[in-house]
Design an enzyme around this catalytic site. Structure first.
Site, PDB file in Angstrom:
ATOM      1  N   LYS A   1       0.851  -1.189   0.000  1.00  0.00           N
ATOM      2  CA  LYS A   1       0.000   0.000   0.000  1.00  0.00           C
ATOM      3  C   LYS A   1       0.887   1.239   0.000  1.00  0.00           C
ATOM      4  O   LYS A   1       1.616   1.499   0.956  1.00  0.00           O
ATOM      5  CB  LYS A   1      -0.912  -0.006   1.221  1.00  0.00           C
TER       6      LYS A   1
ATOM      7  N   LYS B   1      -2.193  -1.637  -3.771  1.00  0.00           N
ATOM      8  CA  LYS B   1      -2.985  -0.405  -3.770  1.00  0.00           C
ATOM      9  C   LYS B   1      -2.062   0.806  -3.837  1.00  0.00           C
ATOM     10  O   LYS B   1      -1.150   0.913  -3.017  1.00  0.00           O
ATOM     11  CB  LYS B   1      -3.837  -0.358  -2.491  1.00  0.00           C
TER      12      LYS B   1
END
Length: 327
Positions: free
Chosen positions: A197, A250
């Site tokens: 992330k 992400k």
């Protein structure tokens, strides 16, 4: 005279039928995970201004959204909660009757076959907007945060969540949650880790939707530097060793190389998170008539599949499900 020789690649593109025969990558409804924002209150269906077509729902309006998802054949949703009150330790995240826990119970009672994924983080529930415990010097404390994240995961599993999806990026969060779930009797609940992330500007619209923007500083001390590639493998490797069952990358659009790297390195199912900023850019351009929304979205999501994603978490899911059915 020697005849010119070259490969005629266009032979395999000359008709729709032949193109279909050699098509390598397919997008299916079963690949889709749809995010839903739930909030406390009554008769609430608020459209997120920066994300046209995405809404915040109170529990008494939630069924209409979930029923539509099920009718469209989308197999799974992920829940994000907006509590009525926040505090320094995000206690609403792990309250047995918190907004996410109540939404899980309601959805599973109505649609037991629908896979309900619980986002496991503190940022929407803390008054400072960070993903962990903060000290008097505004430092985000790693290890004290792990206990609260494990409590959150256990409460979500108790409410009936099928999958726990921790998104906090604290070191050791998968190990802490796995241990907590196992000790609480939830050894069969999978963990879908936000393993990779990045600290990204693409998250802007989500922070409006989830009311989760940090009140001071940023998240660069725990989310990853977008310049880094090998760090993604280190992060994902740690999570796999600690017990992650899925790995999320992400954002997705600017990180297709990372999706491919992670796919090539690990046998774990890979999830691409097509984040809010990616969604908002397409919507804004489509509303202005600058692009063909359907073709752009299908091309983008197919690119994520081609890069190696097994599943895609996307706000476009309902539209994509319709388009794949020819609607």
């Amino acid at each position: 005279m020697t005849e010119l020789f070259f490969q005629r690649h266009r032979r395999l593109r000359q008709s729709a039928g032949i193109r279909a025969m050699v098509k390598e990558t397919y997008l299916h409804k079963e690949d889709l995970i749809y995010p839903i924002f739930v909030m406390e209150g009554e008769n609430i269906k608020n459209e997120v201004s920066s994300m046209p077509g995405v809404f915040q729902f109170s529990l008494d309006r939630l069924n209409e959204e979930v029923d539509e998802v099920v009718d469209l054949g989308i197999p799974s949703v992920i829940l994000f909660g907006l509590p009525a009150e926040k505090d320094a330790v995000g206690s609403g995240a792990y309250h047995n009757h918190g907004i996410v826990q109540e939404a899980i119970r309601q959805i599973k009672a109505r649609h037991p076959q629908l896979i309900v994924i619980a986002d496991t983080c503190l940022c929407e529930f803390t008054d400072h907007g960070h993903c962990g415990v903060v000290d008097e010097n505004e430092r985000i404390l790693n290890d004290p945060s792990l206990d609260l994240l494990a409590k959150t995961a256990i409460s979500q599993a108790e409410a009936g969540a099928d999958i726990i999806a921790p998104s906090n990026m604290m070191d050791g969060f998968v190990a802490a949650i796995r241990l907590g779930l196992d000790e609480a009797g939830y050894k069969d609940i999978p963990i879908m880790s936000y393993a990779v992330k990045y600290a990204s500007a693409y998250y802007g619209p989500f922070r409006e939707a989830a009311d989760g923007a940090p009140k001071f500083g940023d998240r660069k001390t725990y989310q990853m530097d977008y310049s880094n590639r090998m760090e993604a493998i280190r992060e994902a490797s740690s999570d796999v060793q600690e017990g992650a069952d899925f790995l999320i990358v992400k954002p997705a659009l600017a990180y297709l190389d990372i999706i491919r790297d992670v796919k090539n390195t690990f046998a774990t199912p890979i999830v691409a998170y097509n984040v809010s900023g990616e969604y908002a850019m397409v919507k804004a351009a489509a509303i202005n008539g600058w692009i063909n929304e359907k073709e752009t979205v299908l091309e983008t999501l197919t690119g994520m599949k081609r890069a190696g994603a097994d599943m895609i978490l996307t706000y476009h899911a309902k539209d994509v499900a319709r388009w794949l059915e020819g609607k």
